[in-house]
Design a protein around this motif. Structure first.
Motif, PDB file in Angstrom:
ATOM      1  N   PRO A 177      -1.546  -0.441  -5.622  1.00  0.00           N
ATOM      2  CA  PRO A 177      -2.636   0.264  -6.308  1.00  0.00           C
ATOM      3  C   PRO A 177      -2.193   1.552  -6.989  1.00  0.00           C
ATOM      4  O   PRO A 177      -2.927   2.109  -7.818  1.00  0.00           O
ATOM      5  CB  PRO A 177      -3.629   0.571  -5.180  1.00  0.00           C
ATOM      6  CG  PRO A 177      -2.808   0.590  -3.929  1.00  0.00           C
ATOM      7  CD  PRO A 177      -1.701  -0.395  -4.159  1.00  0.00           C
ATOM      8  N   GLY A 178      -0.998   2.028  -6.644  1.00  0.00           N
ATOM      9  CA  GLY A 178      -0.500   3.286  -7.186  1.00  0.00           C
ATOM     10  C   GLY A 178      -1.206   4.459  -6.533  1.00  0.00           C
ATOM     11  O   GLY A 178      -2.257   4.276  -5.929  1.00  0.00           O
ATOM     12  N   PRO A 179      -0.663   5.637  -6.631  1.00  0.00           N
ATOM     13  CA  PRO A 179       0.676   5.911  -7.144  1.00  0.00           C
ATOM     14  C   PRO A 179       1.758   5.456  -6.153  1.00  0.00           C
ATOM     15  O   PRO A 179       1.540   5.541  -4.942  1.00  0.00           O
ATOM     16  CB  PRO A 179       0.673   7.432  -7.305  1.00  0.00           C
ATOM     17  CG  PRO A 179      -0.387   7.932  -6.362  1.00  0.00           C
ATOM     18  CD  PRO A 179      -1.390   6.850  -6.227  1.00  0.00           C
ATOM     19  N   ILE A 180       2.891   4.972  -6.663  1.00  0.00           N
ATOM     20  CA  ILE A 180       3.918   4.426  -5.769  1.00  0.00           C
ATOM     21  C   ILE A 180       4.871   5.524  -5.287  1.00  0.00           C
ATOM     22  O   ILE A 180       5.137   6.486  -6.010  1.00  0.00           O
ATOM     23  CB  ILE A 180       4.717   3.264  -6.423  1.00  0.00           C
ATOM     24  CG1 ILE A 180       5.464   3.691  -7.681  1.00  0.00           C
ATOM     25  CG2 ILE A 180       3.819   2.107  -6.749  1.00  0.00           C
ATOM     26  CD1 ILE A 180       6.314   2.568  -8.280  1.00  0.00           C
TER      27      ILE A 180
ATOM     28  N   LEU B 126       0.837  -1.207   0.000  1.00  0.00           N
ATOM     29  CA  LEU B 126       0.000   0.000   0.000  1.00  0.00           C
ATOM     30  C   LEU B 126       0.867   1.250   0.000  1.00  0.00           C
ATOM     31  O   LEU B 126       1.975   1.245   0.529  1.00  0.00           O
ATOM     32  CB  LEU B 126      -0.903   0.019   1.234  1.00  0.00           C
ATOM     33  CG  LEU B 126      -1.881  -1.145   1.366  1.00  0.00           C
ATOM     34  CD1 LEU B 126      -2.586  -1.072   2.715  1.00  0.00           C
ATOM     35  CD2 LEU B 126      -2.890  -1.148   0.231  1.00  0.00           C
ATOM     36  N   ARG B 127       0.306   2.302  -0.527  1.00  0.00           N
ATOM     37  CA  ARG B 127       1.011   3.584  -0.540  1.00  0.00           C
ATOM     38  C   ARG B 127       1.026   4.196   0.857  1.00  0.00           C
ATOM     39  O   ARG B 127       0.033   4.124   1.585  1.00  0.00           O
ATOM     40  CB  ARG B 127       0.289   4.534  -1.499  1.00  0.00           C
ATOM     41  CG  ARG B 127       0.915   5.902  -1.637  1.00  0.00           C
ATOM     42  CD  ARG B 127       0.261   6.677  -2.772  1.00  0.00           C
ATOM     43  NE  ARG B 127      -1.118   7.014  -2.479  1.00  0.00           N
ATOM     44  CZ  ARG B 127      -1.500   8.117  -1.842  1.00  0.00           C
ATOM     45  NH1 ARG B 127      -0.595   8.979  -1.403  1.00  0.00           N
ATOM     46  NH2 ARG B 127      -2.777   8.360  -1.639  1.00  0.00           N
ATOM     47  N   VAL B 128       2.136   4.812   1.223  1.00  0.00           N
ATOM     48  CA  VAL B 128       2.177   5.623   2.442  1.00  0.00           C
ATOM     49  C   VAL B 128       1.409   6.906   2.113  1.00  0.00           C
ATOM     50  O   VAL B 128       1.842   7.712   1.300  1.00  0.00           O
ATOM     51  CB  VAL B 128       3.629   5.932   2.871  1.00  0.00           C
ATOM     52  CG1 VAL B 128       3.656   6.929   4.018  1.00  0.00           C
ATOM     53  CG2 VAL B 128       4.340   4.644   3.266  1.00  0.00           C
TER      54      VAL B 128
HETATM   55  C1  NCD Z   1      -5.798   4.451  -4.187  1.00  0.00           C
HETATM   56  C2  NCD Z   1      -6.833   5.414  -3.673  1.00  0.00           C
HETATM   57  O1  NCD Z   1      -6.948   6.528  -4.149  1.00  0.00           O
HETATM   58  O2  NCD Z   1      -7.550   4.996  -2.797  1.00  0.00           O
HETATM   59  N1  NCD Z   1      -5.246   4.773  -5.419  1.00  0.00           N
HETATM   60  C3  NCD Z   1      -5.900   4.603  -6.567  1.00  0.00           C
HETATM   61  O3  NCD Z   1      -7.106   4.478  -6.634  1.00  0.00           O
HETATM   62  N2  NCD Z   1      -5.148   4.532  -7.674  1.00  0.00           N
HETATM   63  C4  NCD Z   1      -4.753   4.171  -3.214  1.00  0.00           C
HETATM   64  C5  NCD Z   1      -4.033   5.314  -2.631  1.00  0.00           C
HETATM   65  O4  NCD Z   1      -4.376   6.470  -2.828  1.00  0.00           O
HETATM   66  O5  NCD Z   1      -3.075   5.039  -1.904  1.00  0.00           O
END
Ligand code: NCD
Length: 297
Positions: free
Chosen positions: A255-258, A214-216
């Motif tokens: 899920p990005g963005p990384i 997951l993204r921080v």
């Molecule tokens: C996710 C979100 O917005 O929930 N990203 C996405 O949909 N591409 C995850 C995130 O923001 O970390």
């Protein structure tokens, strides 16, 4: 179905039907056309990939797209959004893709409209992000087939992640073999829907088939949760060395963005085990399947 609001509304059969349809679109580019329909993208939070993904999905199906230039600075309230949808609906728009920072807003709006308004939740606060979980599971099934035999680890900020919530629900409905939720104590989920929680990345990664990083989310951190990026990186980043604990053919997803060099290293994100761009690609097909499944007539 009338709306796509969360994963919990979907049965096992509905999930597998959406995945089959998305895979069908991927392999058969002769798409049906629904050129009488129009979709409005209502994004009250910044997004590039999800908004563009819905736009491309609609375009592939001949659905017209209206991208609204929304004022994100003065965070719109439910009542204003209700009026916006009413107005657009009166102009003949049937499909509304909504992203908003308030948990449960798409669900609350959906209950107020008649049969002509169809809402797709593109992420509500810290609650759910159903299209992301569907495209993630599609990507896993495409590569690993029998999901009931898999060990999947979700690593990172499980407390604030709508992606992680939707993933837990979808793993529960599909009966994923083992789901491990890995996070530091401050980011452990307040409610666990499925799986077991650990603070140990080694435990999560050992013999794992799929790692979802997951993204921080620096923008969603509360002031009392001090983000020590270096400490987080030290204990939880997906690096090449750490990935050696996983099965040799383990998939790495995000899920990005990384944030390169924070939660994931570039040599992993761009490496042979990465499915990150496959997720992005599959997202368009999954969103086509979602749009088509709404009975917009
Ligand atoms: C996710 C979100 O917005 O929930 N990203 C996405 O949909 N591409 C995850 C995130 O923001 O970390």
């Amino acid at each position: 179905m009338k709306h796509l609001l969360d994963i919990r509304q979907l049965s096992h059969h509905e999930i597998t039907t959406l995945i089959q349809r998305a895979l069908h679109f991927k392999h058969n580019p002769n798409y049906p056309r629904y050129s009488h329909a129009t979709l409005a993208n209502l994004f009250y939070e910044n997004s590039t990939r999800t908004r563009v993904s819905f736009e491309l999905a609609a375009n592939h199906l001949g659905v017209h797209v209206v991208n609204l230039d929304l004022d994100r600075s003065s965070e719109s309230k439910g009542e204003e959004i209700y009026d916006t949808i009413n107005t657009l609906s009166a102009m003949g728009i049937q499909l509304f893709v909504i992203r908003h920072s308030t948990d449960g807003l798409p669900q609350a709006l959906a209950s107020r409209f008649d049969a002509n308004v169809h809402i797709i939740n593109a992420g509500d606060g810290q609650h759910e992000h159903p299209s992301q979980a569907l495209l993630d599971i599609m990507t896993i099934i495409e590569q690993k087939h029998d999901i009931t035999q898999l060990k999947i680890a979700i690593v990172g900020d499980l407390r604030h992640s709508r992606v992680a919530n939707s993933l837990q629900h979808i793993c529960a409905t599909l009966g994923v073999g083992e789901l491990v939720l890995v996070s530091p104590t401050v980011w452990q989920p307040q409610v666990v829907h499925y799986g077991r929680v650990t603070t140990s990345l080694d435990d999560g990664l050992s013999n794992v088939d799929v790692v979802i990083c997951l993204r921080v989310q620096q923008e969603r951190l509360h002031a009392d949760e001090h983000l020590d990026t270096a400490g987080y990186r030290q204990d939880y980043a997906i690096t090449k060395n750490r990935l050696a604990l996983a099965k040799p053919d383990a998939m790495v997803m995000h899920p990005g963005p990384i944030n390169r060099g924070i939660e994931i290293d570039s040599d992993v994100a761009d490496g042979p085990q990465s499915s990150i761009l496959r997720q992005v690609r599959n997202g368009v097909y999954m969103r086509m399947a979602i749009i088509e499944s709404l009975d917009f007539g």
